[in-house]
Design an enzyme around this catalytic site. Structure first.
Site, PDB file in Angstrom:
ATOM      1  N   ALA A  87       0.935  -1.000   0.303  1.00  0.00           N
ATOM      2  CA  ALA A  87      -0.079  -0.431  -0.006  1.00  0.00           C
ATOM      3  C   ALA A  87       0.895   1.275   0.252  1.00  0.00           C
ATOM      4  O   ALA A  87       1.296   2.147  -0.744  1.00  0.00           O
ATOM      5  CB  ALA A  87      -1.147  -0.468   1.011  1.00  0.00           C
ATOM      6  N   HIS A  88       1.888   1.480   0.734  1.00  0.00           N
ATOM      7  CA  HIS A  88       2.398   2.673   1.171  1.00  0.00           C
ATOM      8  C   HIS A  88       3.434   3.267  -0.197  1.00  0.00           C
ATOM      9  O   HIS A  88       4.323   4.076  -0.257  1.00  0.00           O
ATOM     10  CB  HIS A  88       3.209   2.428   2.031  1.00  0.00           C
ATOM     11  CG  HIS A  88       5.135   1.365   1.062  1.00  0.00           C
ATOM     12  ND1 HIS A  88       5.758   2.255   1.591  1.00  0.00           N
ATOM     13  CD2 HIS A  88       4.989   0.288   1.859  1.00  0.00           C
ATOM     14  CE1 HIS A  88       6.859   0.248   1.114  1.00  0.00           C
ATOM     15  NE2 HIS A  88       6.275  -0.272   1.317  1.00  0.00           N
TER      16      HIS A  88
ATOM     17  N   CYS B 203      17.394   0.006  -0.428  1.00  0.00           N
ATOM     18  CA  CYS B 203      17.739  -1.709   0.292  1.00  0.00           C
ATOM     19  C   CYS B 203      19.238  -1.413   0.641  1.00  0.00           C
ATOM     20  O   CYS B 203      19.486  -2.116   1.316  1.00  0.00           O
ATOM     21  CB  CYS B 203      16.968  -2.754   0.481  1.00  0.00           C
ATOM     22  SG  CYS B 203      15.548  -1.479   0.403  1.00  0.00           S
TER      23      CYS B 203
END
Lengths: 136, 424
Positions: free
Chosen positions: B222-223, B348
């Site tokens: 969702a983000h 990341c």
């Protein structure tokens, strides 16, 4: 990653960026590192007859800590003798710039660059002496 | 946080710094989403699994609306949505869940080298046999070409009788290159293997239709589309074929047994609303993002000689631009544009000194990979911000090049590939 204020200062206002004539007899040039490793430093010194470093310049491709390490190195080199310059250790750079462990290699590179520049200068002087020495 | 940055800006419009251009890392939660989800913390706080009272019923009703909204975004039925904590969990559930239940069919999986770690690492665990109760699997990681595409013939050739699953992302998170989902789906259908796609970056940015594309499993977060963090979904096909999964978590048997754990009601409500907005505003949102991205990219390329765009310039996410600035190191450039939030490599991996494995797999030299920056625009960026960033990046690239020994050598005609470097 948070950089120390000293790293930020050197990064934003690098000292002694530039180049000296690499072919001049009184100039020593050290180029260390590799593009694929993410950092390359070029460090140059200009030495007078008494063995004192009268000018130092650098150019660095690398992270902010690499730029700061080489900038600091040129500051320290100016006005020292070649022998004193040989004694500069990467740990002093780490301490001065508060480099985190992941950036220690930047200081190692700066020490390597100093030694490479001195070695280049000394080999030039050696060649000059050999060429200039009268055969007997 | 809100200083005005006018120094050197190419535009007279006011720009507030820091400027956020890292929307592939995460997006700002849309205020409409926040408004929708807030009541589910303190007012309608019930457990959606409570069958006996109005608190539970309200929560469940809200969940079912969100399930319909999420399903509509990708063209599936609400019953095919399994809510998770995000894409990482959805990817793990898809891969490990299929691996366990289809072990009788075979132990071979196909994926590619540019997948996100949340796909690569579960597959590597299967390969190593380090997942309890699961025998070792064989994985084929397909290579990609210079633009980040897999060769579809190579994909066909890689599928074997014992192949269980093909997992190929909808869009790459670092370079934005799109995989041809419909063509991959067709190949998988013909060969009778399941097709999972990680659509984390793609949702809301390219049209997705699981029926038209022949997708069996699809991961969402969702983000990445202006919803809250900590919530996502896995689409699991129910018909033609009905996909079965072993759950990662044992417990109350929520989400039709595939994902136990009390549902994150506010998060899921927010995800539903975010999906609704993404679907309803899709055309205008995407057109706007593309225009902003192109303005940014063209501005940067016009002012920074030798800058190169990584990935497929055409077949690409509309909001993303990954640019390499040769002879300038990426981390130092990011430091120089500190009022602009962007990524060097993937967020990341930016804690490590290794250049991005995605860029390296394109065949980009390490020095280009070290020089790359990912700009990812979002719904809340403005033209004035784009112009400001173009200006800042261009000035900083010029400054760092003046400081770069590599740039100096190239100016002097030195071939950098011929230089003997001291590797340290």
């Amino acid at each position: 990653m948070a950089y120390s204020n000293k790293v930020l200062d050197h990064y934003q206002h690098p000292r002694n960026v530039g180049s000296l004539d690499k072919d001049a007899a009184d100039v020593g040039t050290g180029i260390v590192g590799a593009p694929e490793c993410g950092d390359v430093m070029k460090l140059q010194i200009k030495v007078d007859e008494s063995g004192r470093i009268v000018d130092a310049k650098f150019k660095t491709y690398g992270c902010g800590s690499a730029i700061a390490s080489s900038s600091l190195a040129t500051e320290w080199l100016k006005g020292t003798t070649v022998d004193e310059a040989m004694a500069i250790r990467n740990t002093q750079i780490v301490e001065e710039l508060s480099l985190p462990p992941v950036k220690i290699h930047c200081s190692v590179l700066a020490e390597d660059a100093i030694k490479a520049a001195i070695a280049d200068y000394q080999s030039k002087q050696e060649r000059l002496r050999e060429a200039g020495a009268p055969e007997s | 946080m809100t200083r005005s940055a006018s120094r050197g800006a190419a535009t007279t419009a006011t720009v507030v710094v820091p400027i956020y251009m890292d929307n592939s890392a995460t997006t700002r939660c849309d205020p409409r989403v926040v408004a929708k989800l807030l009541p589910f913390f303190a007012d309608d706080f019930g457990n959606a699994a409570s069958r006996n009272h109005v608190f539970g019923w309200r929560a469940e009703a809200a969940i079912e609306v969100a399930r319909e909204q999420t399903a509509a975004l990708i063209g599936c039925t609400p019953k095919e949505i399994v809510f998770t904590s995000g894409s990482t969990e959805a990817n793990n559930l898809a891969i490990k869940g299929v691996a366990e239940l289809y072990a009788g069919k075979g132990r071979h999986f196909v994926s590619c080298v540019t997948e996100h770690k949340a796909v690569i690492d579960p597959l590597k665990h299967l390969e190593l046999g380090t997942i309890p109760g699961q025998p070792r699997a064989e994985i084929t990681f397909l290579p990609v070409d210079r633009l980040g595409h897999v060769d579809l013939d190579a994909l066909s050739a890689a599928i074997r009788p014992d192949t269980v699953l093909v997992s190929l992302m909808a869009a790459n998170n670092e370079i934005g290159t799109l995989h041809p989902l419909a063509a991959i789906g067709r190949i998988c259908k013909e060969r009778g293997v399941l097709f999972h796609t990680d659509a984390t970056q793609a949702a809301g940015r390219i049209p997705i239709d699981v029926e038209a594309f022949g997708i069996d499993l699809l991961s969402l977060s969702a983000h990445k589309f202006y919803g809250p963090k900590g919530v996502g979904a896995l689409y699991v096909r129910r018909e033609g074929p009905r996909v079965r999964l072993a759950p990662l978590l044992d417990g109350g048997g929520h989400e039709r047994g595939m994902r136990s754990g009390t549902l994150n009601v506010p998060g899921i409500v927010g995800m539903g609303e975010a999906a609704r907005i993404a679907r309803e505003d899709f055309a205008s949102d995407v057109a706007r993002l593309r225009a902003l991205r192109d303005r940014l990219e063209q501005g940067i390329l016009a002012r920074s000689v030798n800058a190169v765009v990584n990935g497929d310039p055409d077949d690409r996410l509309p909001h993303l631009s990954n640019v390499s600035f040769p002879y300038v190191e990426g981390e130092s450039l990011i430091m120089g544009i500190k009022d602009v939030a962007v990524s060097s490599g993937s967020a990341c991996t930016s804690a490590s000194l290794e250049p991005s494995y995605v860029l390296k797999s394109l065949g980009l030299g390490d020095e280009l990979a070290h020089s790359s920056i990912r700009f990812s625009l979002g719904r809340f960026n403005t033209e004035a911000e784009v112009d400001h960033v173009v200006d800042m990046v261009s000035r900083e690239v010029a400054r760092l090049r003046e400081m770069s020994p590599l740039w100096e050598m190239v100016q002097q005609g030195v071939d950098l590939t011929k230089v003997k470097w001291t590797v340290h």
